[in-house]
Design a protein around this motif. Sequence first.
Motif, PDB file in Angstrom:
ATOM      1  N   SER A  10     -39.956 -32.240  10.832  1.00 29.07           N
ATOM      2  CA  SER A  10     -39.830 -32.841  12.151  1.00 29.07           C
ATOM      3  C   SER A  10     -38.398 -32.733  12.642  1.00 29.07           C
ATOM      4  O   SER A  10     -37.458 -32.880  11.892  1.00 29.07           O
ATOM      5  N   VAL A  11     -38.259 -32.459  13.916  1.00 27.89           N
ATOM      6  CA  VAL A  11     -36.922 -32.271  14.463  1.00 27.89           C
ATOM      7  C   VAL A  11     -36.775 -33.049  15.744  1.00 27.89           C
ATOM      8  O   VAL A  11     -37.746 -33.421  16.385  1.00 27.89           O
ATOM      9  N   ASP A  12     -35.567 -33.291  16.131  1.00 22.98           N
ATOM     10  CA  ASP A  12     -35.281 -33.927  17.416  1.00 22.98           C
ATOM     11  C   ASP A  12     -34.934 -32.827  18.382  1.00 22.98           C
ATOM     12  O   ASP A  12     -33.930 -32.149  18.227  1.00 22.98           O
ATOM     13  N   ILE A  13     -35.777 -32.573  19.378  1.00 27.53           N
ATOM     14  CA  ILE A  13     -35.524 -31.468  20.265  1.00 27.53           C
ATOM     15  C   ILE A  13     -35.938 -31.796  21.690  1.00 27.53           C
ATOM     16  O   ILE A  13     -37.019 -32.291  21.940  1.00 27.53           O
ATOM     17  N   LEU A  14     -35.046 -31.514  22.604  1.00 29.31           N
ATOM     18  CA  LEU A  14     -35.306 -31.590  24.031  1.00 29.31           C
ATOM     19  C   LEU A  14     -34.738 -30.327  24.646  1.00 29.31           C
ATOM     20  O   LEU A  14     -33.761 -29.781  24.157  1.00 29.31           O
ATOM     21  N   ASN A  15     -35.314 -29.883  25.718  1.00 31.10           N
ATOM     22  CA  ASN A  15     -34.775 -28.708  26.379  1.00 31.10           C
ATOM     23  C   ASN A  15     -33.821 -29.158  27.476  1.00 31.10           C
ATOM     24  O   ASN A  15     -34.124 -30.042  28.249  1.00 31.10           O
ATOM     25  N   CYS A  16     -32.648 -28.546  27.518  1.00 31.00           N
ATOM     26  CA  CYS A  16     -31.661 -28.901  28.533  1.00 31.00           C
ATOM     27  C   CYS A  16     -30.999 -27.628  29.019  1.00 31.00           C
ATOM     28  O   CYS A  16     -30.436 -26.883  28.233  1.00 31.00           O
ATOM     29  N   MET A  74     -28.660 -47.007  15.706  1.00 33.37           N
ATOM     30  CA  MET A  74     -28.893 -45.578  15.894  1.00 33.37           C
ATOM     31  C   MET A  74     -30.221 -45.393  16.637  1.00 33.37           C
ATOM     32  O   MET A  74     -31.133 -46.193  16.505  1.00 33.37           O
ATOM     33  N   PHE A  75     -30.311 -44.329  17.397  1.00 35.99           N
ATOM     34  CA  PHE A  75     -31.591 -43.969  17.989  1.00 35.99           C
ATOM     35  C   PHE A  75     -31.631 -42.450  18.174  1.00 35.99           C
ATOM     36  O   PHE A  75     -30.600 -41.775  18.115  1.00 35.99           O
ATOM     37  N   GLY A  76     -32.822 -41.933  18.387  1.00 32.61           N
ATOM     38  CA  GLY A  76     -32.961 -40.502  18.632  1.00 32.61           C
ATOM     39  C   GLY A  76     -34.417 -40.108  18.672  1.00 32.61           C
ATOM     40  O   GLY A  76     -35.301 -40.864  18.242  1.00 32.61           O
ATOM     41  N   CYS A  77     -34.679 -38.938  19.197  1.00 31.81           N
ATOM     42  CA  CYS A  77     -36.044 -38.420  19.249  1.00 31.81           C
ATOM     43  C   CYS A  77     -36.434 -37.834  17.899  1.00 31.81           C
ATOM     44  O   CYS A  77     -35.614 -37.277  17.184  1.00 31.81           O
ATOM     45  N   ALA A  78     -37.702 -37.962  17.577  1.00 32.00           N
ATOM     46  CA  ALA A  78     -38.295 -37.249  16.447  1.00 32.00           C
ATOM     47  C   ALA A  78     -39.587 -36.639  16.970  1.00 32.00           C
ATOM     48  O   ALA A  78     -40.215 -37.195  17.884  1.00 32.00           O
ATOM     49  N   SER A  79     -39.975 -35.515  16.415  1.00 32.39           N
ATOM     50  CA  SER A  79     -41.031 -34.738  17.059  1.00 32.39           C
ATOM     51  C   SER A  79     -42.194 -34.402  16.145  1.00 32.39           C
ATOM     52  O   SER A  79     -42.026 -34.146  14.958  1.00 32.39           O
ATOM     53  N   PHE A  80     -43.368 -34.405  16.761  1.00 40.42           N
ATOM     54  CA  PHE A  80     -44.578 -33.865  16.152  1.00 40.42           C
ATOM     55  C   PHE A  80     -44.793 -32.457  16.713  1.00 40.42           C
ATOM     56  O   PHE A  80     -44.498 -32.204  17.881  1.00 40.42           O
ATOM     57  N   PRO A  81     -45.318 -31.546  15.919  1.00 35.73           N
ATOM     58  CA  PRO A  81     -45.570 -30.200  16.435  1.00 35.73           C
ATOM     59  C   PRO A  81     -46.711 -30.187  17.448  1.00 35.73           C
ATOM     60  O   PRO A  81     -47.697 -30.918  17.306  1.00 35.73           O
ATOM     61  N   GLY A  82     -46.547 -29.363  18.477  1.00 37.27           N
ATOM     62  CA  GLY A  82     -47.603 -29.199  19.452  1.00 37.27           C
ATOM     63  C   GLY A  82     -47.482 -30.124  20.650  1.00 37.27           C
ATOM     64  O   GLY A  82     -46.743 -31.107  20.633  1.00 37.27           O
ATOM     65  N   PHE A 106     -40.335 -26.877  24.116  1.00 46.15           N
ATOM     66  CA  PHE A 106     -40.113 -26.870  22.678  1.00 46.15           C
ATOM     67  C   PHE A 106     -41.394 -27.017  21.871  1.00 46.15           C
ATOM     68  O   PHE A 106     -41.357 -27.067  20.644  1.00 46.15           O
ATOM     69  N   ASN A 107     -42.524 -27.089  22.568  1.00 46.20           N
ATOM     70  CA  ASN A 107     -43.818 -27.126  21.879  1.00 46.20           C
ATOM     71  C   ASN A 107     -43.911 -28.335  20.948  1.00 46.20           C
ATOM     72  O   ASN A 107     -44.345 -28.217  19.793  1.00 46.20           O
ATOM     73  N   THR A 108     -43.499 -29.520  21.450  1.00 42.99           N
ATOM     74  CA  THR A 108     -43.498 -30.719  20.623  1.00 42.99           C
ATOM     75  C   THR A 108     -43.990 -31.935  21.403  1.00 42.99           C
ATOM     76  O   THR A 108     -44.014 -31.946  22.632  1.00 42.99           O
ATOM     77  N   THR A 109     -44.351 -32.961  20.655  1.00 36.98           N
ATOM     78  CA  THR A 109     -44.608 -34.292  21.186  1.00 36.98           C
ATOM     79  C   THR A 109     -43.547 -35.208  20.600  1.00 36.98           C
ATOM     80  O   THR A 109     -43.451 -35.366  19.378  1.00 36.98           O
ATOM     81  N   ASP A 110     -42.721 -35.799  21.453  1.00 35.45           N
ATOM     82  CA  ASP A 110     -41.551 -36.560  21.012  1.00 35.45           C
ATOM     83  C   ASP A 110     -41.813 -38.052  21.035  1.00 35.45           C
ATOM     84  O   ASP A 110     -42.437 -38.577  21.960  1.00 35.45           O
ATOM     85  N   VAL A 111     -41.301 -38.747  20.018  1.00 36.54           N
ATOM     86  CA  VAL A 111     -41.277 -40.207  20.002  1.00 36.54           C
ATOM     87  C   VAL A 111     -39.830 -40.639  19.832  1.00 36.54           C
ATOM     88  O   VAL A 111     -38.989 -39.883  19.331  1.00 36.54           O
ATOM     89  N   LEU A 112     -39.523 -41.865  20.264  1.00 34.11           N
ATOM     90  CA  LEU A 112     -38.166 -42.377  20.148  1.00 34.11           C
ATOM     91  C   LEU A 112     -38.062 -43.311  18.956  1.00 34.11           C
ATOM     92  O   LEU A 112     -38.829 -44.270  18.837  1.00 34.11           O
ATOM     93  N   ILE A 113     -37.110 -43.022  18.080  1.00 33.96           N
ATOM     94  CA  ILE A 113     -36.819 -43.845  16.916  1.00 33.96           C
ATOM     95  C   ILE A 113     -35.655 -44.779  17.255  1.00 33.96           C
ATOM     96  O   ILE A 113     -34.657 -44.351  17.835  1.00 33.96           O
ATOM     97  N   VAL A 114     -35.777 -46.051  16.889  1.00 32.05           N
ATOM     98  CA  VAL A 114     -34.719 -47.037  17.101  1.00 32.05           C
ATOM     99  C   VAL A 114     -34.416 -47.699  15.756  1.00 32.05           C
ATOM    100  O   VAL A 114     -35.317 -48.228  15.108  1.00 32.05           O
ATOM    101  N   LEU A 115     -33.153 -47.672  15.352  1.00 31.20           N
ATOM    102  CA  LEU A 115     -32.781 -48.191  14.034  1.00 31.20           C
ATOM    103  C   LEU A 115     -31.528 -49.056  14.128  1.00 31.20           C
ATOM    104  O   LEU A 115     -30.406 -48.553  14.032  1.00 31.20           O
TER     105      LEU A 115
END
Length: 291
Positions: A2-8, A176-184, A260-269
């Motif tokens: 899983s990766v944190d990815i957004l297109n910019c 900390m926070f950031g996106c984490a991704s599911f494929p597709g 990026f061919n992903t479904t992103d969720v936001l992680i908060v820590l």
Amino acid sequence: MSVDILNCDATAEAARPSAAAAPKEGDVLGRIGNLETRLARSAREIDAAQAVRYRVFVEEMKAQLPADAMRRERDFDAYDAFCDHLLVLDRSIEGDAEDQIVGTYRLLRQDVAMANGGFYSASEFAIDELIARHPDKRFMELGRSCVLPQYRTKRTVELLWQGNWAYALKHGMSAMFGCASFPGVHPESHALALSFLYHSVLAKNEWAVGALPHLARDMDLMPAEGVNPKKALMALPPLIKGYLRLGAMVGSSAVVDQAFNTTDVLIVLPISSISDRYLNYYGADAGRFAS
């Protein structure tokens, strides 16, 4: 992984790694065996990290980057110039440091983000609302996480987290926070895992955060009684499982990223939420590198 990815979109000028992003000496944040984690020290190392990101995001995960990025075979955007770049290097590989980079994370502190137009994740999630509720806290964004396939081991993940923890200690971060991704791009194909996150580790009250309304996709795709936790955990990407072991929460809605061919969720820590077991595990060693 899983990766944190957004297109910019980024201009060619913004694409060039900035020498100003190179940190000072004393940037080694952890070591396990032949692996070392530290911040990038030069524009060349940032460029090499962008090449690793390209290999994972484009060659492996089939992301579609802007034309200039595809031509240069680098994943880059305007944020690269002012973020810190955490690297994992395999010191057993012959060659320069650029040849030894096997994983990377991109780190963005709140003061730096505010001086440069905001956080990267704010293009998908309501980050500004979250931060506004915590004027006394200092936030840190984790992004662009990727590791080369042959290094996707527990040891590498532990080292990345040791690096993140030491960096957070060094800079006095509160959360900390950031996106984490599911494929597709079909959240429904991850109904079990997304529903488990929604019912079990949803960020609530002062930590509640969702996707921007025009991008939000439901994560509550199955009733709580229909979710098998054991099967759901098995269906989670490794990075998300790592976040959860540290005590992370998840935002209330997902975002589909077509590019990026992903479904992103936001992680908060929140730092205060990290369990004592992991705080002791990472803190004892990371503290050596945090001064």
